[in-house]
Design an enzyme around this catalytic site. Sequence first.
Site, PDB file in Angstrom:
ATOM      1  N   GLU A   1       0.857  -1.191   0.000  1.00 37.68           N
ATOM      2  CA  GLU A   1       0.000   0.000   0.000  1.00 37.68           C
ATOM      3  C   GLU A   1       0.888   1.234   0.000  1.00 37.68           C
ATOM      4  O   GLU A   1       1.813   1.339   0.810  1.00 37.68           O
ATOM      5  CB  GLU A   1      -0.916   0.018   1.224  1.00 37.68           C
ATOM      6  CG  GLU A   1      -1.815   1.250   1.275  1.00 37.68           C
ATOM      7  CD  GLU A   1      -2.726   1.292   2.488  1.00 37.68           C
ATOM      8  OE1 GLU A   1      -3.507   2.260   2.606  1.00 37.68           O
ATOM      9  OE2 GLU A   1      -2.642   0.370   3.334  1.00 37.68           O
TER      10      GLU A   1
ATOM     11  N   ASN B   1      -4.542   5.007  -2.294  1.00 30.39           N
ATOM     12  CA  ASN B   1      -5.750   5.551  -1.673  1.00 30.39           C
ATOM     13  C   ASN B   1      -6.268   6.748  -2.454  1.00 30.39           C
ATOM     14  O   ASN B   1      -5.488   7.627  -2.856  1.00 30.39           O
ATOM     15  CB  ASN B   1      -5.459   5.989  -0.241  1.00 30.39           C
ATOM     16  CG  ASN B   1      -5.197   4.810   0.673  1.00 30.39           C
ATOM     17  OD1 ASN B   1      -6.121   4.146   1.118  1.00 30.39           O
ATOM     18  ND2 ASN B   1      -3.910   4.529   0.927  1.00 30.39           N
TER      19      ASN B   1
ATOM     20  N   ASP C   1     -11.585   0.148   1.745  1.00 27.73           N
ATOM     21  CA  ASP C   1     -10.684   0.306   2.883  1.00 27.73           C
ATOM     22  C   ASP C   1     -11.495   0.518   4.166  1.00 27.73           C
ATOM     23  O   ASP C   1     -12.629   1.014   4.129  1.00 27.73           O
ATOM     24  CB  ASP C   1      -9.768   1.510   2.627  1.00 27.73           C
ATOM     25  CG  ASP C   1      -8.557   1.524   3.546  1.00 27.73           C
ATOM     26  OD1 ASP C   1      -8.306   0.496   4.212  1.00 27.73           O
ATOM     27  OD2 ASP C   1      -7.869   2.564   3.590  1.00 27.73           O
TER      28      ASP C   1
ATOM     29  N   GLU D   1      -7.995   2.106  -3.729  1.00 25.16           N
ATOM     30  CA  GLU D   1      -8.571   1.973  -2.392  1.00 25.16           C
ATOM     31  C   GLU D   1      -9.487   3.152  -2.094  1.00 25.16           C
ATOM     32  O   GLU D   1      -9.080   4.313  -2.233  1.00 25.16           O
ATOM     33  CB  GLU D   1      -7.474   1.905  -1.320  1.00 25.16           C
ATOM     34  CG  GLU D   1      -6.800   0.559  -1.218  1.00 25.16           C
ATOM     35  CD  GLU D   1      -6.035   0.389   0.102  1.00 25.16           C
ATOM     36  OE1 GLU D   1      -6.341   1.123   1.068  1.00 25.16           O
ATOM     37  OE2 GLU D   1      -5.140  -0.473   0.142  1.00 25.16           O
TER      38      GLU D   1
ATOM     39  N   GLU E   1      -5.752  -5.524   8.036  1.00 22.27           N
ATOM     40  CA  GLU E   1      -4.773  -4.504   8.404  1.00 22.27           C
ATOM     41  C   GLU E   1      -4.484  -4.590   9.902  1.00 22.27           C
ATOM     42  O   GLU E   1      -5.268  -5.123  10.670  1.00 22.27           O
ATOM     43  CB  GLU E   1      -5.304  -3.112   8.071  1.00 22.27           C
ATOM     44  CG  GLU E   1      -5.524  -2.854   6.593  1.00 22.27           C
ATOM     45  CD  GLU E   1      -5.986  -1.430   6.322  1.00 22.27           C
ATOM     46  OE1 GLU E   1      -5.176  -0.647   5.821  1.00 22.27           O
ATOM     47  OE2 GLU E   1      -7.151  -1.121   6.633  1.00 22.27           O
TER      48      GLU E   1
END
Length: 853
Positions: A638, A696, A758, A728, A815
């Site tokens: 990520e 993201n 997410d 995301e 996560e």
Amino acid sequence: MKFKKFYDELYDGKDQINCVLRGKVANGNFEWLQLTGSTIYDNNGNPITVIGETININEKRMELELLKNATQKDPLTKVYKHHAVLTKIKSSMGNSNHFLLHAVLMIDIKHFKSINTTYGYTYGNAVLLEISSKLIKFFNNGNNLIGRFDGDKFILYLYNLPNLSIVESEAQKILNIFDHIYTDDKNKVPIHGCIGIALYPTHGFELNELIDKAYTAMIHARTISGNNYMIYSDSLTLVHVNSHVDRTAHNHYVLKSNSAMDSNILSNVVDILFDARQLDTSINIILSLLGDYYRLSSIAIFELSENKKNYYINYIWSSNSSFRQADVYDRFSFDEVKSYRKYHLSPNSAFYADHLDDISLPAKMKEKLKYLLVSGILQCGIYEGGMDKGFLSYHYEDETRSWNTNELNTLISISKILGGYLIKLRTQQKVNAITHLDSLTGCYNTASFTDLCYKILHKNATNNYIFLFLDIDKFKLINENYGYNEGDRILIYISQTLKEYQKKDEVYGRVGGDKFIMMMNYDDHELLLERVNAILKSLEHIPKTESDFYRLSIICGLCPVNRNINISINLDRANIARKSIQNRHKSQYTFFNEEMKSRLVKQREIEDIMEDALADHEFAIYYQPKVNLSDETLCGAEALIRWKHKNRIIPPDEFIPIFEENHFITQLDYYVLTSVCEHLRSLLDQKRMVVPISVNFSRVHLTNHLFVEELKNIVNQYHIPSNLIEIELTETAFTNTDSYLLNIMQQLHTSGFRIAMDDFGSGMSSLNLLRQLPFDVIKLDKDFFHQGTTTIREKVVITNIIKMARELKMITVSEGVETKEQAEFLKQIHCSIAQGYLYGKPMPVEQFDNMIH
């Protein structure tokens, strides 16, 4: 000069700063802008920052200028009134080229008084209108100015002329107008005109001097038969003109000299209007005067609404001592009045009938008229520029009543005068409304709201008050997806709702956009919160159709009124409270506190440096590894952002929320994507191993219909396969699941991108979103593992989420995995991928590359 004053006030730390000026906007045009600012002080009273905004007021300013301009125009001829045209000529002369020729032309209609006497004022007005329309057609361009100077006289100012022959050519063009005015064979008084001309600077530099000389030339030209013009010369005997004569007074004189009218009543009416301080009151006095003088039973003024659908009776007088205005003040539809209004069929816009029964009337209208003791009627129309604006309706009970020519002419003239003043009043009211009210919703604008707050607080010195500052989260989506008309309808609905909750000595207004403010009175804190909650709840579900609603999040900041500081600072504090609310997926409110002010100062500091920071590459990309739990091999990463500024790291939770609010986040997201693509391209060119990188994207992108195209352009620029980029989006980005969101996701899938939700489980609608939107990956929120261990209850929840995801053919990523115990548990329940400190913290790109190889 205005901007320098604004800058000086900004620098000096003045409490409230306000400036209106014209500036160049993004499209290159110059438009009117309003700059406002409120200074924030530290505990020692020193200015530390300014909260401000720039509002484009060009449309409102232009509308205001048009309405103000309308009040300067003569209602009959549509050229400038006496005083207005002189003011504009003086201004133009001050800005003119003194080396070029300018001309003042005084234009007179010869024997105009005889025209009025012989053919009537209707024909006289038609002559004036035809001349003025031709003057406008020929000369209403550039800096030329046209005005009605005095009854039958016009003044024309010609600007920047190359030579005298042009002046003479233009004068001849004007005289040709008189040759083409329609007259029939029976006309006994010919229509001729004359022009007097004075030149600048030849005949003087001051406007009054030029007017005197042009008027003198005109007087001498009048003595010559036919149409002619004369240029002033020193051989002419100078005639001095009072250039400040009021046209109303002149009309008063002309009308009194007309033997076909009753000069006494006419004089009284003109005097009342001329001395009027409150025009509404003066009109009512005149109606009473006319009613008594002509032995009428009642008088009513019917005004046609702007949309021409209704007539309103706003003024009425009755001889009936038991008369109540409430019984007649009413609204009539156009269709109800249509059969009653007969004045428009007459050449002089007047009509009378001695017997009401002779007119076919709707029942509602007949009932109202009988209450007013009506047997016969006299109607006189009100017109503006040929457009019907309403009529005066005179009523009498005496069936033997008859009208002579004198009475009819007088009442027709008085009606036209009253109509002109009424149009002026309504125009002024429109100007005032634009000045004090929000043009869309009709509620108070910020300036008027503030003034009323001061008055209310002064009147209620001991009462407790609080300010509300509210807006709709993501209102821009409504405008973009349903259209601005629908957005406007919602804003009007909000205004009407606030009005329903408004109590005595309270006020509400619109700041702009979807932002509204309200000052509420309260005695009990709990009851206050009940009212606030009721307002928010009533605005959460605004009707979309008969069976559907908009589901909105209303965000509200509250600040109890501090009487020791000005209203603007109180409002700013309520606004600061509103801005401090982070989780906006549901309606909520919060109260202002001093800590918020400190946060705002930090926010301003960040916003001051963010643009330069991006340009200077202060934002660094870090990668956090993802591993396959089945074999613990690296399968992706990520991309995360870190801000290095002056030897310190600014944590993401300090700047990301700020960038979300001011939409700078879109630039930052594209910066991250570009950096990731550059990195992947470098690895591919070196024939090195690559893994998919998730990037993201803020919910702000979802309001941009070009989002997918812009994303694709960046990826294609570096020739990166789309399967190497995972998009995301946080769960809270999807508070609304309308079709446009589904369309965006379908576009992303079509382009080959994988989409991850997410922070799954952080909001309240996770399962509903999985049902409606086609995600490829769900990332379990790290709060499931926030204590380093996992409870039995949490294990049950996580197990069933992952089972559900597998059945939906979704990849699951956990996560925040920090311990081997958590990893073993996730393997047992067949979670696909893990991410967390157990496998690696976010690391610089170089370190991640070494990890791959």
